[in-house]
Scaffold this motif. Structure first.
Motif, PDB file in Angstrom:
ATOM      1  N   GLU A  74       0.817  -1.220   0.000  1.00 46.20           N
ATOM      2  CA  GLU A  74       0.000   0.000   0.000  1.00 46.20           C
ATOM      3  C   GLU A  74       0.853   1.273   0.000  1.00 46.20           C
ATOM      4  O   GLU A  74       0.314   2.391   0.096  1.00 46.20           O
ATOM      5  CB  GLU A  74      -0.933   0.013   1.212  1.00 46.20           C
ATOM      6  CG  GLU A  74      -0.239   0.083   2.562  1.00 46.20           C
ATOM      7  CD  GLU A  74       0.204  -1.295   3.068  1.00 46.20           C
ATOM      8  OE1 GLU A  74       0.645  -1.385   4.231  1.00 46.20           O
ATOM      9  OE2 GLU A  74       0.095  -2.272   2.285  1.00 46.20           O
ATOM     10  N   ALA A  75       2.175   1.143  -0.132  1.00 47.19           N
ATOM     11  CA  ALA A  75       3.040   2.315  -0.111  1.00 47.19           C
ATOM     12  C   ALA A  75       2.732   3.226  -1.296  1.00 47.19           C
ATOM     13  O   ALA A  75       2.428   2.771  -2.405  1.00 47.19           O
ATOM     14  CB  ALA A  75       4.510   1.889  -0.150  1.00 47.19           C
ATOM     15  N   THR A  76       2.803   4.524  -1.052  1.00 45.54           N
ATOM     16  CA  THR A  76       2.526   5.501  -2.098  1.00 45.54           C
ATOM     17  C   THR A  76       3.731   5.627  -3.040  1.00 45.54           C
ATOM     18  O   THR A  76       4.827   5.108  -2.774  1.00 45.54           O
ATOM     19  CB  THR A  76       2.223   6.871  -1.490  1.00 45.54           C
ATOM     20  OG1 THR A  76       3.393   7.342  -0.794  1.00 45.54           O
ATOM     21  CG2 THR A  76       1.057   6.777  -0.521  1.00 45.54           C
ATOM     22  N   GLY A  77       3.524   6.359  -4.128  1.00 45.28           N
ATOM     23  CA  GLY A  77       4.607   6.558  -5.077  1.00 45.28           C
ATOM     24  C   GLY A  77       5.784   7.285  -4.479  1.00 45.28           C
ATOM     25  O   GLY A  77       6.952   6.944  -4.725  1.00 45.28           O
ATOM     26  N   SER A  78       5.514   8.299  -3.670  1.00 46.69           N
ATOM     27  CA  SER A  78       6.608   9.037  -3.039  1.00 46.69           C
ATOM     28  C   SER A  78       7.355   8.166  -2.041  1.00 46.69           C
ATOM     29  O   SER A  78       8.585   8.259  -1.901  1.00 46.69           O
ATOM     30  CB  SER A  78       6.064  10.291  -2.351  1.00 46.69           C
ATOM     31  OG  SER A  78       5.116   9.944  -1.339  1.00 46.69           O
ATOM     32  N   GLU A  79       6.613   7.309  -1.300  1.00 46.18           N
ATOM     33  CA  GLU A  79       7.277   6.403  -0.358  1.00 46.18           C
ATOM     34  C   GLU A  79       8.190   5.423  -1.089  1.00 46.18           C
ATOM     35  O   GLU A  79       9.301   5.130  -0.634  1.00 46.18           O
ATOM     36  CB  GLU A  79       6.229   5.658   0.463  1.00 46.18           C
ATOM     37  CG  GLU A  79       5.478   6.552   1.458  1.00 46.18           C
ATOM     38  CD  GLU A  79       4.339   5.837   2.144  1.00 46.18           C
ATOM     39  OE1 GLU A  79       3.949   6.258   3.245  1.00 46.18           O
ATOM     40  OE2 GLU A  79       3.819   4.840   1.559  1.00 46.18           O
ATOM     41  N   ARG A  80       7.735   4.916  -2.220  1.00 47.05           N
ATOM     42  CA  ARG A  80       8.579   4.007  -3.004  1.00 47.05           C
ATOM     43  C   ARG A  80       9.801   4.738  -3.566  1.00 47.05           C
ATOM     44  O   ARG A  80      10.895   4.169  -3.662  1.00 47.05           O
ATOM     45  CB  ARG A  80       7.772   3.389  -4.138  1.00 47.05           C
ATOM     46  CG  ARG A  80       6.676   2.454  -3.658  1.00 47.05           C
ATOM     47  CD  ARG A  80       5.928   1.794  -4.811  1.00 47.05           C
ATOM     48  NE  ARG A  80       4.869   0.925  -4.308  1.00 47.05           N
ATOM     49  CZ  ARG A  80       5.052  -0.329  -3.900  1.00 47.05           C
ATOM     50  NH1 ARG A  80       6.264  -0.857  -3.937  1.00 47.05           N
ATOM     51  NH2 ARG A  80       4.041  -1.036  -3.447  1.00 47.05           N
ATOM     52  N   ALA A  81       9.626   6.008  -3.932  1.00 50.01           N
ATOM     53  CA  ALA A  81      10.756   6.782  -4.422  1.00 50.01           C
ATOM     54  C   ALA A  81      11.813   6.949  -3.329  1.00 50.01           C
ATOM     55  O   ALA A  81      13.023   6.875  -3.598  1.00 50.01           O
ATOM     56  CB  ALA A  81      10.287   8.149  -4.914  1.00 50.01           C
ATOM     57  N   PHE A  82      11.365   7.165  -2.066  1.00 52.36           N
ATOM     58  CA  PHE A  82      12.319   7.290  -0.971  1.00 52.36           C
ATOM     59  C   PHE A  82      13.023   5.960  -0.685  1.00 52.36           C
ATOM     60  O   PHE A  82      14.201   5.938  -0.312  1.00 52.36           O
ATOM     61  CB  PHE A  82      11.620   7.795   0.290  1.00 52.36           C
ATOM     62  CG  PHE A  82      11.352   9.272   0.258  1.00 52.36           C
ATOM     63  CD1 PHE A  82      12.403  10.177   0.172  1.00 52.36           C
ATOM     64  CD2 PHE A  82      10.049   9.757   0.316  1.00 52.36           C
ATOM     65  CE1 PHE A  82      12.168  11.538   0.145  1.00 52.36           C
ATOM     66  CE2 PHE A  82       9.800  11.117   0.279  1.00 52.36           C
ATOM     67  CZ  PHE A  82      10.854  12.019   0.185  1.00 52.36           C
ATOM     68  N   VAL A  83      12.308   4.841  -0.865  1.00 49.03           N
ATOM     69  CA  VAL A  83      12.949   3.525  -0.709  1.00 49.03           C
ATOM     70  C   VAL A  83      14.054   3.365  -1.742  1.00 49.03           C
ATOM     71  O   VAL A  83      15.163   2.896  -1.446  1.00 49.03           O
ATOM     72  CB  VAL A  83      11.903   2.401  -0.839  1.00 49.03           C
ATOM     73  CG1 VAL A  83      12.597   1.043  -0.935  1.00 49.03           C
ATOM     74  CG2 VAL A  83      10.944   2.421   0.340  1.00 49.03           C
ATOM     75  N   GLU A  84      13.773   3.770  -2.978  1.00 51.11           N
ATOM     76  CA  GLU A  84      14.773   3.676  -4.048  1.00 51.11           C
ATOM     77  C   GLU A  84      15.971   4.577  -3.744  1.00 51.11           C
ATOM     78  O   GLU A  84      17.125   4.174  -3.936  1.00 51.11           O
ATOM     79  CB  GLU A  84      14.146   4.061  -5.387  1.00 51.11           C
ATOM     80  CG  GLU A  84      15.103   3.939  -6.564  1.00 51.11           C
ATOM     81  CD  GLU A  84      14.428   4.267  -7.873  1.00 51.11           C
ATOM     82  OE1 GLU A  84      15.158   4.447  -8.874  1.00 51.11           O
ATOM     83  OE2 GLU A  84      13.184   4.360  -7.920  1.00 51.11           O
ATOM     84  N   MET A  85      15.697   5.786  -3.249  1.00 55.06           N
ATOM     85  CA  MET A  85      16.787   6.704  -2.895  1.00 55.06           C
ATOM     86  C   MET A  85      17.634   6.125  -1.770  1.00 55.06           C
ATOM     87  O   MET A  85      18.874   6.206  -1.781  1.00 55.06           O
ATOM     88  CB  MET A  85      16.219   8.064  -2.491  1.00 55.06           C
ATOM     89  CG  MET A  85      15.604   8.853  -3.631  1.00 55.06           C
ATOM     90  SD  MET A  85      14.760  10.355  -3.047  1.00 55.06           S
ATOM     91  CE  MET A  85      16.100  11.207  -2.235  1.00 55.06           C
ATOM     92  N   SER A  86      16.975   5.513  -0.803  1.00 58.09           N
ATOM     93  CA  SER A  86      17.703   4.924   0.319  1.00 58.09           C
ATOM     94  C   SER A  86      18.558   3.749  -0.148  1.00 58.09           C
ATOM     95  O   SER A  86      19.699   3.576   0.301  1.00 58.09           O
ATOM     96  CB  SER A  86      16.713   4.471   1.394  1.00 58.09           C
ATOM     97  OG  SER A  86      17.391   3.822   2.456  1.00 58.09           O
ATOM     98  N   THR A  87      18.008   2.939  -1.045  1.00 57.40           N
ATOM     99  CA  THR A  87      18.756   1.797  -1.586  1.00 57.40           C
ATOM    100  C   THR A  87      20.006   2.274  -2.314  1.00 57.40           C
ATOM    101  O   THR A  87      21.108   1.722  -2.138  1.00 57.40           O
ATOM    102  CB  THR A  87      17.864   1.002  -2.554  1.00 57.40           C
ATOM    103  OG1 THR A  87      16.713   0.520  -1.851  1.00 57.40           O
ATOM    104  CG2 THR A  87      18.625  -0.161  -3.160  1.00 57.40           C
ATOM    105  N   THR A  88      19.835   3.308  -3.133  1.00 61.33           N
ATOM    106  CA  THR A  88      20.969   3.847  -3.880  1.00 61.33           C
ATOM    107  C   THR A  88      22.030   4.397  -2.932  1.00 61.33           C
ATOM    108  O   THR A  88      23.238   4.172  -3.118  1.00 61.33           O
ATOM    109  CB  THR A  88      20.492   4.950  -4.836  1.00 61.33           C
ATOM    110  OG1 THR A  88      19.540   4.409  -5.744  1.00 61.33           O
ATOM    111  CG2 THR A  88      21.654   5.543  -5.613  1.00 61.33           C
TER     112      THR A  88
END
Length: 543
Positions: A74-88
């Motif tokens: 149920e994560a939002t698009g912005s939350e997924r973007a922050f996950v990607e930023m954190s992974t990077t």
């Protein structure tokens, strides 16, 4: 891990042998054996680098997948973007690289790992990480099934019409990229013209200050325009060379370009300057046309100012550029890309324009529709030696020395077996060599292996290692839709008809530079004799 263990064990054995040479028998040439061991260890190090890169790529790709997997659905698009930023950021911290580089690495890693043949070749040490990235980049704009076809063409030994010539890992990355890109553009040409048009709209000039009082200027232009600028600059620079010229060809090129842009020696004053090249109201200017300065540009010592180039007195030699174009593309029946010598694949429309608008520095090379081999060179005059030189340029593509990508316009045509050693003057005893490797051939133990009419020579090093020839990989051209289904209508070989054969005297498609509809030179064919091109096409269609 099995591959890594095998490589490490092989490396350890080489180190142990090297240490034992101190106790070698008197008849053993220790220095020669130590030299050979260094080459063998370099090969193992390269294989280890590729295997380590495969491990890093898989771990980075799986880490990114795991981070996505633990993200709530149920994560939002912005939350997924922050996950990607954190992974990077996490990968960047572990590898101590910038986040932009980490993002590119993760993207390439995921793409390479999704291509099992490429990943397995990397893990086996058969190609480098740079080679794998090239495949990922060139497949990026393709549909999944098309990307699979690209990978199969270069990595599947059982693929139909698979890539010929050297294996991917045996080619230097720049040459491998051109080979992959050429196949991609020829196999999936639909988007090339649209992508080219979009890039033309983005043409620009870039300026970047550099250290030590230097700067760089970059022109982003269509390939044919950039090629013409490069060849004209090179031709004028060569014309300036002589006994009294201390500048190298590499130094003369930017000097000539600066002179052309600033109006030096052309009878046109540069903006803000008077006709004599001096600043208005300033009689001490020294950077004008034809004015000899005492600056330190160019050679690093006191000498000729680089802008003091009187272009009006330099007869610029014509730089001949080969445009290899499939017959049916020239006739307008297909839009298969052509190949511009020294650049690579270009859109069909650009190729047709280059060879039909009278541009006398571009030479048309037609290729056989059966196998992609060069068929003939369009010329307005015929001299055997020049034709042979162009044939060698078509066959070799670049300097034939291992790993060298020097373009054909800058190379020498050299006898593989010297003339005074009873070598013949034929295409099987000729090859392209850039000036540097031409000198190396005559002053070292590097020895070329025999060439053929279709394959460039390989090379054997002084250490006895053999490097196979890296000749171009011609592919059979595309046939116009419906052409083969209509071949039964041809009555005989002597009376060609059908959509692919141009009618003598009444050109079909673009007008050809030679003035004949078939593009051949020499005496026009009469009513009972077919030109060589027409004969080939007729034979193909009625076979």
């Amino acid at each position: 891990m099995e591959g890594l263990r095998a490589s490490v064990a092989g490396l350890e054995a080489l180190f142990l042998e090297d240490a034992g040479l101190e106790r070698a028998a008197p008849d053993v040439d220790v220095l020669e054996r130590k030299s050979e061991l260094r080459l063998q260890r370099l090969a193992v190090w390269a294989r280890l680098e590729a295997q380590v890169a495969a491990g890093k790529a898989r771990d980075a790709a799986e880490f990114a997948e795991f981070q996505e997997a633990v993200t709530p659905p149920e994560a939002t698009g912005s939350e997924r973007a922050f996950v990607e930023m954190s992974t990077t950021a996490e990968v960047a911290g572990v590898l101590t690289i910038p986040e932009g580089a980490a993002a590119a690495f993760i993207s390439h890693a995921r793409t390479v790992c999704s291509m099992p043949p490429v990943f397995h070749a990397l893990a086996a040490g058969a190609l480098s990480w740079r080679h794998a990235v090239i495949v990922a980049d060139e497949a990026d704009c393709l549909a999944p099934e098309s990307a699979e076809a690209l990978v199969a063409h270069f990595f599947d030994p059982d693929a139909p019409n698979r890539a010929r010539g050297s294996a991917p890992g045996d080619l230097v990355p720049s040459r491998f990229r051109r080979k992959v890109r050429t196949w991609r553009e020829r196999t999936y040409p639909d988007s090339l013209q649209a992508r080219h048009a979009a890039c033309v709209a983005d043409r620009r000039m870039e300026y970047r200050p550099d250290a030590d009082g230097m700067a760089s200027i970059t022109l982003i232009l269509p390939g044919d325009t950039a090629c013409a600028i490069w060849n004209k600059t090179t031709a004028i620079a060569r014309g300036l060379q002589g006994p009294d010229e201390t500048r190298t060809l590499s130094q003369l090129r930017p000097d000539v370009a600066a002179a052309l842009l600033l109006g030096a020696g052309t009878g046109t004053a540069a903006p803000g300057r008077s006709d004599d090249g001096q600043e208005p109201g300033n009689t001490a200017g020294a950077h004008g046309a034809g004015i000899q300065g005492t600056g330190t540009h160019g050679t690093g010592i006191q000498g000729t100012d680089p802008y003091a180039v009187d272009l009006s007195k330099i007869p610029a030699p014509r730089a001949d550029v080969l445009v290899t174009i499939p017959i049916f593309t020239l006739l307008g029946s297909t839009d298969e890309p052509a190949d511009l010598d020294g650049y690579g694949p270009i859109p069909a429309a650009m190729a047709r324009q280059l060879v039909t608008n009278g541009t006398n520095s571009f030479y048309r090379v037609l290729v056989d529709p059966r196998n992609g081999a060069p068929l003939e060179i369009g010329r307005t005059s015929y001299r055997l030696t020049e034709a042979m030189k162009r044939w060698i340029r078509m066959r070799d593509g670049h300097c034939t020395f291992p790993g060298c990508t020097n373009p054909s316009t800058d190379n020498d045509t050299d006898h593989l077996t010297a003339w005074h050693h009873h070598g013949t003057t034929g295409v099987s005893n000729l090859a392209q060599l850039c000036p540097k490797h031409h000198r190396l051939k005559h002053n070292s133990g590097w020895t070329p292996t025999p060439a053929t009419e279709t394959e460039a020579p390989g090379w054997t090093s002084p250490a006895g290692r053999h490097y196979p020839g890296q000749h171009p990989d011609p592919q059979p051209p595309h046939w116009p839709p419906g052409l083969l289904s209509g071949r039964a209508a041809l009555p005989s070989k002597g009376t060609p008809s059908g959509p692919a054969l141009p009618s003598k005297g009444t050109p079909s498609g673009p007008a050809l530079p030679s003035g004949r509809s078939d593009g051949m030179t020499g005496t026009p064919a009469d009513d009972t004799e077919l030109s060589p091109l027409e004969a080939v096409l007729t034979e193909i269609l009625v076979a």
